[in-house]
Design a protein around this motif. Structure first.
Motif, PDB file in Angstrom:
ATOM      1  N   ILE A 131       0.871  -1.167   0.000  1.00  0.00           N
ATOM      2  CA  ILE A 131       0.000   0.000   0.000  1.00  0.00           C
ATOM      3  C   ILE A 131       0.911   1.221   0.000  1.00  0.00           C
ATOM      4  N   ASP A 132       0.759   2.055  -1.003  1.00  0.00           N
ATOM      5  CA  ASP A 132       1.647   3.209  -1.193  1.00  0.00           C
ATOM      6  C   ASP A 132       3.122   2.788  -1.169  1.00  0.00           C
ATOM      7  N   GLY A 133       3.390   1.634  -1.769  1.00  0.00           N
ATOM      8  CA  GLY A 133       4.764   1.171  -1.896  1.00  0.00           C
ATOM      9  C   GLY A 133       5.334   0.478  -0.677  1.00  0.00           C
ATOM     10  N   TYR A 134       4.542   0.360   0.406  1.00  0.00           N
ATOM     11  CA  TYR A 134       5.053  -0.263   1.628  1.00  0.00           C
ATOM     12  C   TYR A 134       4.462  -1.666   1.776  1.00  0.00           C
ATOM     13  N   PRO A 135       5.259  -2.668   2.201  1.00  0.00           N
ATOM     14  CA  PRO A 135       4.763  -4.045   2.285  1.00  0.00           C
ATOM     15  C   PRO A 135       3.670  -4.231   3.333  1.00  0.00           C
ATOM     16  N   VAL A 136       2.601  -4.876   2.898  1.00  0.00           N
ATOM     17  CA  VAL A 136       1.445  -5.146   3.761  1.00  0.00           C
ATOM     18  C   VAL A 136       0.990  -6.584   3.524  1.00  0.00           C
ATOM     19  N   GLY A 137       0.722  -7.286   4.612  1.00  0.00           N
ATOM     20  CA  GLY A 137       0.174  -8.634   4.527  1.00  0.00           C
ATOM     21  C   GLY A 137      -1.226  -8.672   5.112  1.00  0.00           C
ATOM     22  N   VAL A 138      -2.082  -9.481   4.512  1.00  0.00           N
ATOM     23  CA  VAL A 138      -3.441  -9.680   5.014  1.00  0.00           C
ATOM     24  C   VAL A 138      -3.638 -11.172   5.228  1.00  0.00           C
ATOM     25  N   MET A 139      -4.124 -11.548   6.408  1.00  0.00           N
ATOM     26  CA  MET A 139      -4.223 -12.960   6.776  1.00  0.00           C
ATOM     27  C   MET A 139      -5.606 -13.268   7.337  1.00  0.00           C
ATOM     28  N   SER A 140      -6.208 -14.329   6.844  1.00  0.00           N
ATOM     29  CA  SER A 140      -7.486 -14.804   7.369  1.00  0.00           C
ATOM     30  C   SER A 140      -7.211 -15.821   8.484  1.00  0.00           C
ATOM     31  N   THR A 141      -7.666 -15.495   9.685  1.00  0.00           N
ATOM     32  CA  THR A 141      -7.364 -16.359  10.836  1.00  0.00           C
ATOM     33  C   THR A 141      -8.357 -17.504  11.003  1.00  0.00           C
ATOM     34  N   HIS A 142      -9.552 -17.376  10.441  1.00  0.00           N
ATOM     35  CA  HIS A 142     -10.735 -18.161  10.763  1.00  0.00           C
ATOM     36  C   HIS A 142     -11.230 -17.771  12.161  1.00  0.00           C
ATOM     37  N   MET A 143     -12.433 -18.226  12.492  1.00  0.00           N
ATOM     38  CA  MET A 143     -13.123 -17.719  13.673  1.00  0.00           C
ATOM     39  C   MET A 143     -12.599 -18.337  14.964  1.00  0.00           C
ATOM     40  N   GLY A 144     -12.638 -17.556  16.033  1.00  0.00           N
ATOM     41  CA  GLY A 144     -12.364 -18.082  17.359  1.00  0.00           C
ATOM     42  C   GLY A 144     -10.996 -17.732  17.897  1.00  0.00           C
ATOM     43  N   MET A 145     -10.893 -17.815  19.224  1.00  0.00           N
ATOM     44  CA  MET A 145      -9.681 -17.399  19.928  1.00  0.00           C
ATOM     45  C   MET A 145      -8.487 -18.295  19.611  1.00  0.00           C
ATOM     46  N   VAL A 146      -8.710 -19.597  19.533  1.00  0.00           N
ATOM     47  CA  VAL A 146      -7.591 -20.512  19.270  1.00  0.00           C
ATOM     48  C   VAL A 146      -7.047 -20.301  17.868  1.00  0.00           C
ATOM     49  N   ASN A 147      -7.943 -20.241  16.880  1.00  0.00           N
ATOM     50  CA  ASN A 147      -7.497 -20.014  15.504  1.00  0.00           C
ATOM     51  C   ASN A 147      -6.782 -18.677  15.364  1.00  0.00           C
ATOM     52  N   ALA A 148      -7.312 -17.646  16.025  1.00  0.00           N
ATOM     53  CA  ALA A 148      -6.710 -16.312  15.936  1.00  0.00           C
ATOM     54  C   ALA A 148      -5.316 -16.293  16.557  1.00  0.00           C
ATOM     55  N   ALA A 149      -5.172 -16.910  17.736  1.00  0.00           N
ATOM     56  CA  ALA A 149      -3.865 -16.943  18.402  1.00  0.00           C
ATOM     57  C   ALA A 149      -2.862 -17.751  17.585  1.00  0.00           C
ATOM     58  N   SER A 150      -3.321 -18.862  17.024  1.00  0.00           N
ATOM     59  CA  SER A 150      -2.440 -19.692  16.202  1.00  0.00           C
ATOM     60  C   SER A 150      -1.980 -18.940  14.963  1.00  0.00           C
ATOM     61  N   ALA A 151      -2.918 -18.305  14.269  1.00  0.00           N
ATOM     62  CA  ALA A 151      -2.573 -17.557  13.058  1.00  0.00           C
ATOM     63  C   ALA A 151      -1.636 -16.400  13.367  1.00  0.00           C
ATOM     64  N   ALA A 152      -1.912 -15.683  14.462  1.00  0.00           N
ATOM     65  CA  ALA A 152      -1.066 -14.546  14.828  1.00  0.00           C
ATOM     66  C   ALA A 152       0.354 -15.004  15.155  1.00  0.00           C
ATOM     67  N   THR A 153       0.478 -16.124  15.840  1.00  0.00           N
ATOM     68  CA  THR A 153       1.809 -16.660  16.169  1.00  0.00           C
ATOM     69  C   THR A 153       2.574 -17.016  14.902  1.00  0.00           C
ATOM     70  N   ILE A 154       1.887 -17.670  13.976  1.00  0.00           N
ATOM     71  CA  ILE A 154       2.514 -18.026  12.700  1.00  0.00           C
ATOM     72  C   ILE A 154       2.978 -16.762  11.969  1.00  0.00           C
ATOM     73  N   ALA A 155       2.125 -15.737  11.963  1.00  0.00           N
ATOM     74  CA  ALA A 155       2.467 -14.488  11.276  1.00  0.00           C
ATOM     75  C   ALA A 155       3.659 -13.798  11.932  1.00  0.00           C
ATOM     76  N   MET A 156       3.709 -13.825  13.275  1.00  0.00           N
ATOM     77  CA  MET A 156       4.842 -13.205  13.976  1.00  0.00           C
ATOM     78  C   MET A 156       6.157 -13.876  13.567  1.00  0.00           C
TER      79      MET A 156
END
Length: 277
Positions: free
Chosen positions: A61-86
């Motif tokens: 976006i405006d030349g700067y790197p941006v990632g978009v990630m679908s976590t799927h629903m729920g706390m476990v899926n969100a925490a797992s996806a966020a950890t993977i992204a980190m």
């Protein structure tokens, strides 16, 4: 003299380009495809990929790197996806985005909550009751969550969005509803009981609820990555439980989700501008 100025500008542009190439990305999380696909396709030259079965897009976006990630629903899926992204993307900033249910009577469809505070309303202790005595959620006492913040484990009720990101978001124009600075709660529950919503609000002073933001915030806190929650109201059980033409219909979920992604896109443009300056 002109050659010197031209050379200086060229060097400066090349330096900026190299910084952008090597820059840590901004990562945006959304639960479902309806909350991410629109933004994915707004990226400059998006590259679509799957990471641990999570749909992702990497672009700019405006030349700067941006990632978009679908976590799927729920706390476990969100925490797992966020950890993977980190671990995989090493983001500079993170945003948790998507739809939410209102906890205030005055909130309406397409109002956006800038989640200054985020909490977990799934952590509670119930009073002892014998068999046959039933259950009463209003007797439960809510507990704080165990979170690693600043490399220290502690019991914490609220996590905070990054002040710099909040300032940029508050100054980003939005025309589809109100921008409200407030508190979000997350949990693996879809609350439709007005008394339960009121009970949670009385304990946490909440404005809305979702199923992912606190989980993502807790992972970001552990990794020391500044983040912000941005949630758009798609239903308000407190003022309209039955009229599906106003709250709750799927076409309104899509419209609200897209409105949120448009706003988040503009917020990211503001973040990128602050990085470059």
């Amino acid at each position: 003299m002109k050659k010197t100025i031209t050379l200086f500008i060229t060097v400066a542009l090349l330096a900026l380009a190299s910084v952008c190439l090597a820059a840590k990305p901004i990562v945006v999380f959304g639960a479902m495809g309806v909350g991410t696909h629109y933004l994915m396709n707004k990226l400059e030259k998006p590259k679509f990929l799957k990471v641990a079965n999570h749909n992702c897009a990497m672009g700019k976006i405006d030349g700067y790197p941006v990632g978009v990630m679908s976590t799927h629903m729920g706390m476990v899926n969100a925490a797992s996806a966020a950890t993977i992204a980190m671990e995989k993307f090493k983001p500079l900033y993170a945003l948790s985005t998507g739809t939410a249910g209102a906890h205030r009577d005055q909130l309406r469809l397409n109002d956006i909550i800038l989640c200054d505070r985020m909490c977990n309303s799934n952590v509670y202790v119930s009073e002892p009751r014998p068999r046959g005595a039933g259950s009463n959620g209003n007797d439960w006492s809510y507990e704080d969550s165990e979170i690693c913040l600043n490399n220290q484990w502690d019991r914490i009720r609220y996590l905070r969005s990054d002040a710099k990101l909040m300032a940029i978001a508050k100054n980003t124009p939005y025309s589809k509803g109100l921008l409200v600075v407030g508190t979000s709660t997350s949990g693996d529950v879809w609350n439709r009981e007005c008394d339960e919503i009121d009970f949670i609000r009385s304990n946490f002073n909440t404005h809305c609820e979702d199923m992912e933001t606190f989980a993502i915030a807790s992972v970001c806190a552990k990794y020391g990555v500044p983040m912000m929650g941005v949630r758009i109201i798609c239903n308000n059980e407190l003022v309209n439980v039955t009229n599906e033409n106003v709250f709750g219909a799927e076409d309104f979920y899509v419209t609200s989700a897209n409105n949120c992604q448009d706003y988040v896109y503009d917020v990211i443009k503001g973040i990128v501008k602050s990085i470059k300056h």
